[in-house]
Scaffold this motif. Structure first.
Motif: not given
Length: 124
Positions: A67-77, A79-82, A86-91
């Motif tokens: 989770l730390a390597i991938h910089n996961i962010t939290w909002d309650g339960q 989890a979001t990864i950005c 395909d050449g652009r950032y996605q969540k």
């Protein structure tokens, strides 16, 4: 300890990434994120070579660093990864009964998409 051989391609079932349960999630993380093969012990637990139990969805010592390597962010339960794809950032956002489960599901959703193939014997 007896171990079950690695399943053959026909011994798999498709499951939504958001529905992966603990052992299914642990297996998917090992094979798709860590690139190692697990065996299923006759006790039903997953083991990585040589005979170490593998349960990142329940063990912060195994799952936390991912989770730390991938910089996961939290909002309650949730989890979001950005990440870039395909050449652009996605969540990708996934939910779970714990932060470990939600975070690992998010990593797998980014890597593999909305469904995963897991061994049929882990479907219970």
């Amino acid at each position: 300890m007896n171990m079950t051989a690695t399943p053959t391609k026909t011994d798999f079932i498709e499951i939504r990434t958001s529905d992966l349960l603990l052992k299914q999630l642990d297996w998917a993380v090992a094979t798709h994120e860590m690139s190692f093969t697990l065996t299923i012990g006759d006790d039903g637990k997953l083991y990585m070579p040589p005979c170490k139990a593998w349960a990142p969805s329940q063990d912060w010592g195994q799952g936390g660093p991912l989770l730390a390597i991938h910089n996961i962010t939290w909002d309650g339960q949730a989890a979001t990864i950005c990440k870039q794809r395909d050449g652009r950032y996605q969540k990708w956002t996934e939910y779970g009964q714990t932060q470990l489960v939600a975070g690992l599901r998010a990593i797998l959703a980014w890597r593999n998409g909305p469904t995963m193939l897991v061994p049929a014997e882990l479907a219970h």
